[in-house]
Design an enzyme around this catalytic site. Sequence first.
Site, mmCIF file in Angstrom:
data_model
loop_
_atom_site.group_PDB
_atom_site.id
_atom_site.type_symbol
_atom_site.label_atom_id
_atom_site.label_comp_id
_atom_site.label_asym_id
_atom_site.label_seq_id
_atom_site.Cartn_x
_atom_site.Cartn_y
_atom_site.Cartn_z
ATOM 1 N N HIS A 1 -8.408 41.836 6.106
ATOM 2 C CA HIS A 1 -8.332 40.692 7.026
ATOM 3 C C HIS A 1 -8.812 41.090 8.425
ATOM 4 C CE1 HIS A 1 -5.693 38.740 4.015
ATOM 5 N NE2 HIS A 1 -5.903 37.608 4.673
ATOM 6 N N ASN B 1 3.398 10.924 4.501
ATOM 7 C CA ASN B 1 3.320 11.884 5.601
ATOM 8 C C ASN B 1 3.403 13.286 4.998
ATOM 9 O OD1 ASN B 1 3.222 9.993 7.723
ATOM 10 N ND2 ASN B 1 5.454 9.748 7.675
ATOM 11 N N PHE C 1 0.855 -1.185 0.000
ATOM 12 C CA PHE C 1 0.000 0.000 0.000
ATOM 13 C C PHE C 1 0.892 1.237 0.000
ATOM 14 C CE2 PHE C 1 0.886 -0.880 4.413
ATOM 15 C CZ PHE C 1 1.008 0.355 5.032
ATOM 16 N N HIS D 1 -2.031 27.932 5.110
ATOM 17 C CA HIS D 1 -2.427 28.974 4.158
ATOM 18 C C HIS D 1 -1.631 28.839 2.866
ATOM 19 C CE1 HIS D 1 -5.005 30.840 7.160
ATOM 20 N NE2 HIS D 1 -4.083 30.402 8.001
ATOM 21 N N HIS E 1 -7.724 33.246 12.098
ATOM 22 C CA HIS E 1 -6.476 33.638 11.439
ATOM 23 C C HIS E 1 -6.077 35.071 11.794
ATOM 24 C CE1 HIS E 1 -3.285 33.677 8.572
ATOM 25 N NE2 HIS E 1 -3.933 34.269 7.578
#
Length: 271
Positions: free
Chosen positions: A223, A86, A82, A92, A102
């Site tokens: 933001h 990782n 298989f 972002h 954020h």
Amino acid sequence: MCDICVMNAVKDKMLSRRDFFKASAAVGAAATLGAASAPAAMAMGHGSAQDMTHLLSKDFPTYFGTPGISQEQAFNFADNGFNLFNLQINEHTGTHIDAPLHFSADGHSVDEIPVEQLVAPLCVIDIATRAADDADAQVTPDDIKAWMANHGDIPANACVAMHSGWGPKSGGDGFRNFDGTAMHFPGFHIEAAQMLMEDTGATSLAVDTLSLDHGPSADFAVHYAWLPTNRFGIENLANLDKVPASGATLIIGAPKHKGGSGGPARIMALV
């Protein structure tokens, strides 16, 4: 009874059960098709789906200029039967969510964004012509007013997206457009964000660039205005030239890791 007889009897029984379930499924499918001519997800006039997500790889440009993802193969098919990788990911990077957390001390983390906000009417504001001549172009209140004059009020829970034509630049340095001092790419003007907060029920902003704020911004005004109200953002949205200005529905596959300030997302539009 001999072993082979037992095996054949079991096989015959499995085949008969399989035939039964196939027949049942066919009847169910026929009934469904009789009731509706399109899948449920394509209801309300949607006839196709458009991927709005860039391919996520170490080569995709990031705000800080360093790769946003790395992957190491821990298991491979040849040796282990298989494959497994990782991953190490900057939240972002690529097509991703900016959760309220954020840019706030206690706003919703990405796992806390209400699921009903992740299915949103899509409103596309096109400034591509202006951005072709001015990399620092911004969506203004006048752009929003012009959109509303053509398409009506911005719907409740809408995602208001800037189409600047920046998506095709993602394969090179022109996406960050860094001149040695600042980056240059389009974004929302703070007054446009304020208008959307005060006069509409929009719950998300989206851009086809690296930031809700335009590239030269030093104060991240959009933001800091938008996210602390528990609205969220989407950055690096793809294919905004392939969806209509109004009428599409955005499906936002936000990640759900506990306490996250955002994360890469698979996003599609039903058109």
